[in-house]
Design an enzyme around this catalytic site. Sequence first.
Site, PDB file in Angstrom:
ATOM      1  N   SER A 131       0.843  -1.196   0.000  1.00 39.90           N
ATOM      2  CA  SER A 131       0.000   0.000   0.000  1.00 39.90           C
ATOM      3  C   SER A 131       0.875   1.241   0.000  1.00 39.90           C
ATOM      4  O   SER A 131       1.694   1.435   0.903  1.00 39.90           O
ATOM      5  CB  SER A 131      -0.891   0.018   1.245  1.00 39.90           C
ATOM      6  OG  SER A 131      -1.419   1.328   1.399  1.00 39.90           O
TER       7      SER A 131
ATOM      8  N   HIS B 163      -1.299  -1.387  -4.238  1.00 44.92           N
ATOM      9  CA  HIS B 163      -2.559  -1.027  -3.571  1.00 44.92           C
ATOM     10  C   HIS B 163      -2.606   0.489  -3.359  1.00 44.92           C
ATOM     11  O   HIS B 163      -1.724   1.072  -2.742  1.00 44.92           O
ATOM     12  CB  HIS B 163      -2.652  -1.771  -2.240  1.00 44.92           C
ATOM     13  CG  HIS B 163      -3.964  -1.625  -1.550  1.00 44.92           C
ATOM     14  ND1 HIS B 163      -5.080  -2.363  -1.896  1.00 44.92           N
ATOM     15  CD2 HIS B 163      -4.349  -0.847  -0.518  1.00 44.92           C
ATOM     16  CE1 HIS B 163      -6.089  -2.041  -1.107  1.00 44.92           C
ATOM     17  NE2 HIS B 163      -5.674  -1.109  -0.257  1.00 44.92           N
TER      18      HIS B 163
ATOM     19  N   ASP C 227      -4.776   3.526  -1.855  1.00 43.15           N
ATOM     20  CA  ASP C 227      -5.842   3.858  -0.907  1.00 43.15           C
ATOM     21  C   ASP C 227      -6.371   5.257  -1.160  1.00 43.15           C
ATOM     22  O   ASP C 227      -5.663   6.244  -0.956  1.00 43.15           O
ATOM     23  CB  ASP C 227      -5.297   3.762   0.525  1.00 43.15           C
ATOM     24  CG  ASP C 227      -5.118   2.324   0.969  1.00 43.15           C
ATOM     25  OD1 ASP C 227      -6.075   1.545   0.818  1.00 43.15           O
ATOM     26  OD2 ASP C 227      -4.023   1.980   1.458  1.00 43.15           O
TER      27      ASP C 227
ATOM     28  N   MET D  12      -9.022   8.023  -0.022  1.00 42.17           N
ATOM     29  CA  MET D  12      -9.827   8.391   1.153  1.00 42.17           C
ATOM     30  C   MET D  12     -10.340   9.810   0.992  1.00 42.17           C
ATOM     31  O   MET D  12      -9.591  10.695   0.570  1.00 42.17           O
ATOM     32  CB  MET D  12      -8.976   8.328   2.415  1.00 42.17           C
ATOM     33  CG  MET D  12      -8.348   6.972   2.668  1.00 42.17           C
ATOM     34  SD  MET D  12      -7.286   7.063   4.115  1.00 42.17           S
ATOM     35  CE  MET D  12      -6.760   5.350   4.224  1.00 42.17           C
TER      36      MET D  12
ATOM     37  N   HIS E  59      -8.431   1.045  -4.034  1.00 40.37           N
ATOM     38  CA  HIS E  59      -9.363   0.814  -2.917  1.00 40.37           C
ATOM     39  C   HIS E  59     -10.059   2.133  -2.598  1.00 40.37           C
ATOM     40  O   HIS E  59      -9.457   3.034  -2.013  1.00 40.37           O
ATOM     41  CB  HIS E  59      -8.538   0.299  -1.714  1.00 40.37           C
ATOM     42  CG  HIS E  59      -9.327   0.052  -0.479  1.00 40.37           C
ATOM     43  ND1 HIS E  59      -8.727  -0.163   0.751  1.00 40.37           N
ATOM     44  CD2 HIS E  59     -10.662  -0.034  -0.263  1.00 40.37           C
ATOM     45  CE1 HIS E  59      -9.656  -0.364   1.669  1.00 40.37           C
ATOM     46  NE2 HIS E  59     -10.843  -0.282   1.083  1.00 40.37           N
TER      47      HIS E  59
ATOM     48  N   MET F   6     -12.195   4.306  -0.562  1.00 42.73           N
ATOM     49  CA  MET F   6     -12.838   4.533   0.739  1.00 42.73           C
ATOM     50  C   MET F   6     -13.489   5.900   0.673  1.00 42.73           C
ATOM     51  O   MET F   6     -13.065   6.859   1.318  1.00 42.73           O
ATOM     52  CB  MET F   6     -11.779   4.450   1.856  1.00 42.73           C
ATOM     53  CG  MET F   6     -11.287   3.021   2.079  1.00 42.73           C
ATOM     54  SD  MET F   6      -9.760   2.970   3.026  1.00 42.73           S
ATOM     55  CE  MET F   6      -8.595   3.229   1.695  1.00 42.73           C
TER      56      MET F   6
ATOM     57  N   MET G 254     -11.649  -5.971   5.273  1.00 42.56           N
ATOM     58  CA  MET G 254     -10.877  -5.027   6.093  1.00 42.56           C
ATOM     59  C   MET G 254     -10.604  -5.669   7.446  1.00 42.56           C
ATOM     60  O   MET G 254     -11.529  -6.066   8.151  1.00 42.56           O
ATOM     61  CB  MET G 254     -11.654  -3.726   6.310  1.00 42.56           C
ATOM     62  CG  MET G 254     -11.751  -2.811   5.104  1.00 42.56           C
ATOM     63  SD  MET G 254     -10.187  -2.422   4.286  1.00 42.56           S
ATOM     64  CE  MET G 254      -9.232  -1.689   5.622  1.00 42.56           C
TER      65      MET G 254
ATOM     66  N   GLY H  54      -0.923   1.407   9.678  1.00 45.29           N
ATOM     67  CA  GLY H  54      -0.236   1.160  10.942  1.00 45.29           C
ATOM     68  C   GLY H  54      -1.099   0.735  12.117  1.00 45.29           C
ATOM     69  O   GLY H  54      -0.659   0.796  13.263  1.00 45.29           O
TER      70      GLY H  54
ATOM     71  N   ASP I  20      -6.793  -6.580   4.225  1.00 46.28           N
ATOM     72  CA  ASP I  20      -6.146  -5.261   4.296  1.00 46.28           C
ATOM     73  C   ASP I  20      -6.217  -4.713   5.715  1.00 46.28           C
ATOM     74  O   ASP I  20      -7.295  -4.504   6.254  1.00 46.28           O
ATOM     75  CB  ASP I  20      -6.883  -4.331   3.310  1.00 46.28           C
ATOM     76  CG  ASP I  20      -6.282  -2.944   3.211  1.00 46.28           C
ATOM     77  OD1 ASP I  20      -5.213  -2.696   3.782  1.00 46.28           O
ATOM     78  OD2 ASP I  20      -6.906  -2.099   2.524  1.00 46.28           O
TER      79      ASP I  20
ATOM     80  N   SER J  87       2.727  -0.601   6.215  1.00 52.92           N
ATOM     81  CA  SER J  87       3.893  -0.418   7.098  1.00 52.92           C
ATOM     82  C   SER J  87       4.840  -1.607   7.103  1.00 52.92           C
ATOM     83  O   SER J  87       6.055  -1.412   7.212  1.00 52.92           O
ATOM     84  CB  SER J  87       3.445  -0.068   8.521  1.00 52.92           C
ATOM     85  OG  SER J  87       2.170  -0.527   8.799  1.00 52.92           O
TER      86      SER J  87
HETATM   87  C1  DX5 Z   1      -6.415   1.336   5.735  1.00 52.88           C
HETATM   88  C2  DX5 Z   1      -5.963   1.131   4.300  1.00 52.88           C
HETATM   89  C3  DX5 Z   1      -4.860   0.159   4.221  1.00 52.88           C
HETATM   90  C4  DX5 Z   1      -3.576   0.602   4.885  1.00 52.88           C
HETATM   91  C5  DX5 Z   1      -2.857  -0.608   5.385  1.00 52.88           C
HETATM   92  O1  DX5 Z   1      -7.503   2.187   5.757  1.00 52.88           O
HETATM   93  O2  DX5 Z   1      -7.040   0.644   3.508  1.00 52.88           O
HETATM   94  O3  DX5 Z   1      -4.610  -0.263   2.884  1.00 52.88           O
HETATM   95  O4  DX5 Z   1      -2.742   1.342   4.030  1.00 52.88           O
HETATM   96  O5  DX5 Z   1      -1.790  -0.220   6.182  1.00 52.88           O
HETATM   97  P1  DX5 Z   1      -1.055  -1.244   7.165  1.00 52.88           P
HETATM   98  O6  DX5 Z   1      -0.564  -2.384   6.334  1.00 52.88           O
HETATM   99  O7  DX5 Z   1       0.044  -0.396   7.727  1.00 52.88           O
HETATM  100  O8  DX5 Z   1      -2.074  -1.669   8.191  1.00 52.88           O
HETATM  101 ZN    ZN Z   2      -6.580  -0.315   1.501  1.00 49.28          ZN
END
Ligand code: DX5
Ligand code: ZN
Length: 216
Positions: free
Chosen positions: A8, A33, A35, A37, A66, A68, A137, A145, A175, A198
């Site tokens: 990610s 990946h 993200d 948001m 992804h 969100m 999720m 993190g 994820d 992370s």
């Molecule tokens: C969370 C994201 C994830 C995130 C994962 O809302 O959808 O993709 O980047 O991060 P780690 O692997 O650090 O949990």
């Molecule tokens: Zn994600």
Amino acid sequence: MMIQIAPSILAADFANLATDIQKVEKSGADLLHVDVMDGHFVPNISIGAPVVAAIQKVTKLPLDVHLMIANPGKFLDSFIQAGANIITVHAEADCHLHRLIQQIKSAGVRAGISLNPSTSLTVLEEVLPDIDMVLIMSVNPGFGGQSFIASSLNKITRLKNMIEERHLQVDIEVDGGINSQTAPQVIKAGANILVAGSAVYGAPDISRAIRELRGS
Ligand code: DX5
Ligand code: ZN
């Protein structure tokens, strides 16, 4: 089933995105990946379609986008145009999932549905035969993190059974909080695509981290 690793970029250095993407590409990542948001569906803002379009120019990795975001239908075309290879929308974000799935697939893009930790697998009943991937999720979306929510394991197992009972070919992506401890557990439960932010970008040796997550 082959295990795929999707780093990610939320955990990458946004000021050096091309370099950080090439790092994971060289280190054996299978997908990238991305993200997205919006500060409404989740309590954080990340990046949008213009960044996806820019990323697409600097990598051969398939872009696993992804979303969100609230009102995902309004933005599908812009992510399709930007070069997304997989687009995942949240079941909680729209009550017309069937329409969104058709819109994604008719553009030749793979369609995924994501479920928050509190959302039941039952919302997949009617759409499972139409989709390419389910994204479970294993944290509450919004931030990298966070710690893995252990009840996700049982949910993955039940989803795997649902897919097998119906003789479907649907990928299970997981994820949130994936690291060398949780990866073997989610693989055992039935996941075949692992997202890691992370655990990949925070590792001193990215190739090794990816190999460890894959279990090879
Ligand atoms: C969370 C994201 C994830 C995130 C994962 O809302 O959808 O993709 O980047 O991060 P780690 O692997 O650090 O949990
Ligand atoms: Zn994600």
